[in-house]
Design a protein around this motif. Structure first.
Motif, PDB file in Angstrom:
ATOM      1  N   ARG A 110     -27.469 -54.208  23.887  1.00 39.78           N
ATOM      2  CA  ARG A 110     -26.929 -53.086  24.669  1.00 39.78           C
ATOM      3  C   ARG A 110     -25.704 -52.495  23.973  1.00 39.78           C
ATOM      4  O   ARG A 110     -25.533 -51.270  23.909  1.00 39.78           O
ATOM      5  CB  ARG A 110     -26.566 -53.549  26.082  1.00 39.78           C
ATOM      6  N   ALA A 111     -24.853 -53.367  23.458  1.00 37.51           N
ATOM      7  CA  ALA A 111     -23.651 -52.911  22.757  1.00 37.51           C
ATOM      8  C   ALA A 111     -24.022 -52.115  21.507  1.00 37.51           C
ATOM      9  O   ALA A 111     -23.420 -51.061  21.222  1.00 37.51           O
ATOM     10  CB  ALA A 111     -22.778 -54.110  22.386  1.00 37.51           C
ATOM     11  N   ALA A 112     -25.008 -52.593  20.762  1.00 35.40           N
ATOM     12  CA  ALA A 112     -25.454 -51.879  19.562  1.00 35.40           C
ATOM     13  C   ALA A 112     -26.019 -50.515  19.927  1.00 35.40           C
ATOM     14  O   ALA A 112     -25.801 -49.523  19.215  1.00 35.40           O
ATOM     15  CB  ALA A 112     -26.507 -52.709  18.829  1.00 35.40           C
ATOM     16  N   ALA A 113     -26.728 -50.446  21.046  1.00 41.91           N
ATOM     17  CA  ALA A 113     -27.297 -49.174  21.490  1.00 41.91           C
ATOM     18  C   ALA A 113     -26.197 -48.195  21.894  1.00 41.91           C
ATOM     19  O   ALA A 113     -26.289 -46.992  21.622  1.00 41.91           O
ATOM     20  CB  ALA A 113     -28.250 -49.408  22.655  1.00 41.91           C
ATOM     21  N   ALA A 114     -25.134 -48.712  22.532  1.00 40.03           N
ATOM     22  CA  ALA A 114     -24.011 -47.847  22.919  1.00 40.03           C
ATOM     23  C   ALA A 114     -23.358 -47.238  21.677  1.00 40.03           C
ATOM     24  O   ALA A 114     -23.009 -46.049  21.658  1.00 40.03           O
ATOM     25  CB  ALA A 114     -22.988 -48.652  23.719  1.00 40.03           C
ATOM     26  N   GLU A 115     -23.205 -48.048  20.655  1.00 43.05           N
ATOM     27  CA  GLU A 115     -22.640 -47.554  19.398  1.00 43.05           C
ATOM     28  C   GLU A 115     -23.572 -46.518  18.759  1.00 43.05           C
ATOM     29  O   GLU A 115     -23.123 -45.474  18.269  1.00 43.05           O
ATOM     30  CB  GLU A 115     -22.420 -48.722  18.439  1.00 43.05           C
ATOM     31  N   TYR A 116     -24.876 -46.782  18.823  1.00 41.97           N
ATOM     32  CA  TYR A 116     -25.844 -45.913  18.152  1.00 41.97           C
ATOM     33  C   TYR A 116     -25.942 -44.538  18.818  1.00 41.97           C
ATOM     34  O   TYR A 116     -25.953 -43.515  18.135  1.00 41.97           O
ATOM     35  CB  TYR A 116     -27.208 -46.581  18.126  1.00 41.97           C
ATOM     36  N   VAL A 117     -26.007 -44.513  20.150  1.00 40.40           N
ATOM     37  CA  VAL A 117     -26.130 -43.209  20.821  1.00 40.40           C
ATOM     38  C   VAL A 117     -24.881 -42.362  20.600  1.00 40.40           C
ATOM     39  O   VAL A 117     -24.950 -41.124  20.570  1.00 40.40           O
ATOM     40  CB  VAL A 117     -26.433 -43.352  22.330  1.00 40.40           C
ATOM     41  N   THR A 118     -23.741 -43.016  20.421  1.00 43.44           N
ATOM     42  CA  THR A 118     -22.508 -42.295  20.098  1.00 43.44           C
ATOM     43  C   THR A 118     -22.587 -41.730  18.687  1.00 43.44           C
ATOM     44  O   THR A 118     -22.259 -40.557  18.440  1.00 43.44           O
ATOM     45  CB  THR A 118     -21.292 -43.227  20.234  1.00 43.44           C
ATOM     46  N   GLU A 119     -23.072 -42.550  17.788  1.00 43.35           N
ATOM     47  CA  GLU A 119     -23.189 -42.163  16.384  1.00 43.35           C
ATOM     48  C   GLU A 119     -24.107 -40.949  16.207  1.00 43.35           C
ATOM     49  O   GLU A 119     -23.812 -40.043  15.406  1.00 43.35           O
ATOM     50  CB  GLU A 119     -23.730 -43.346  15.584  1.00 43.35           C
TER      51      GLU A 119
END
Length: 318
Positions: A110-119
């Motif tokens: 979930r944390a990786a996905a939060a970073e990715y959608v921001t990116e």
């Protein structure tokens, strides 16, 4: 079917509105894709899936949403950072406006996905699922560092499934947490908290889960819903009873009315969204939910409320 004295918040994510008085807006329907053992996925770790099948499932929900007027959201579940990124890439290519939940059994994913959608610039369409009592510092930091401003806030209390316990985990804290989940969400930069009542199995808190819908709307005025289909899927009696039937069709005929019905009870109590489970159930769920939305719309008018969505089922299905 009633109106609440408490001012009801309405949060817009992507092109979908959550919240309001019962009947003002149609119920938001959230279908799940890429869940565990989803037949369209051939490699859960690498995120390899049948794109044509995924496309069809999403086009089916778009078509049904157009028929009934109910808004819809995609719940994207991933087992690894690699997998969930691929699913997100697929979704934002096929749909450039609809919101989606980022979900996993693992906080690191979930944390990786939060970073990715921001990116990649789609964080304002993303809804983090979820901020809950098991959240740790790493996950909190990831949400806070992201551009995500909407999240499911889960009212699951591991030691107290009653209405009191659920409200405490939201407002005060609970096992392993010295802050309420709403305060944690605020500190993460979440300005659109969407409450999940944490629906419990029959005999273990299903009733309080229903009461929680009214309590959240009446006390907090926040959008509320949940994965109510879990009440049916965890029903031990039903699991045993289904086995007395020979064919898959017979088992489905026995089970699906209960599955669909679990969404309609909280809907009549005023919930704003339902996580209805596998996206394959779209065609069965949408008409039933739209039917209750018609009733809620009629009641809202009687209570002096304005129906605020021109695509509400009351304008399309009567």
């Amino acid at each position: 079917m009633f109106r609440f004295d408490k001012k009801q918040e309405v949060f817009e994510v992507g092109n979908v509105k959550f919240g309001g008085q019962p009947g003002e807006y149609p119920t938001v329907l959230i279908g799940t894709m890429f869940y565990g053992r989803h037949k369209i996925v051939s490699d859960e770790d690498k995120g390899i899936f049948d794109k044509a099948a995924a496309d069809k499932l999403w086009h089916d929900i778009e078509a049904m949403g157009a028929v009934t007027g109910n808004p819809y959201v995609n719940q994207i579940v991933g087992e690894t950072p690699e997998a969930i990124k691929k699913y997100i890439d697929w979704f934002i290519e096929i749909d450039d406006k609809t919101p989606f939940l980022i979900d996993s059994s693992a906080g690191s994913v979930r944390a990786a996905a939060a970073e990715y959608v921001t990116e990649i610039g789609v964080a304002k369409r993303a809804i983090y699922n979820s901020i809950n009592g098991s959240i740790d510092a790493t996950e909190i930091e990831a949400i806070a560092d992201s551009d995500i401003d909407a999240a499911i806030v889960l009212a699951f209390n591991a030691t107290d499934p009653t209405l009191k316990g659920k409200m405490e985990i939201l407002e005060v804290g609970g096992p392993g947490q010295d802050k309420g989940m709403l305060q944690v969400a605020k500190e993460c930069g979440i300005t659109k908290p969407i409450i999940d009542v944490a629906a419990m199995p029959l005999g273990a808190g299903a009733g309080p889960s229903m009461r929680m819908v009214v309590a959240v709307k009446g006390h907090l005025g926040l959008p509320v819903g949940g994965g109510f289909h879990n009440i049916a899927s965890a029903w031990d009696w039903m699991k045993k009873y289904k086995k007395t039937f020979a064919t898959k069709e017979e088992k489905q005929a026995i089970y699906m009315p209960s599955d669909i019905g679990t969404n309609l009870v909280p809907q009549a109590l005023g919930c704003d969204y339902v996580l209805y489970g596998p996206i394959e159930n779209t065609n069965m769920v949408f008409p039933a939910v739209a039917m209750v939305d018609l009733m809620l719309g009629e009641t809202a008018k009687e209570l002096g409320l304005e129906i605020k969505d021109p695509n509400h089922p009351i304008y399309k299905l009567v």
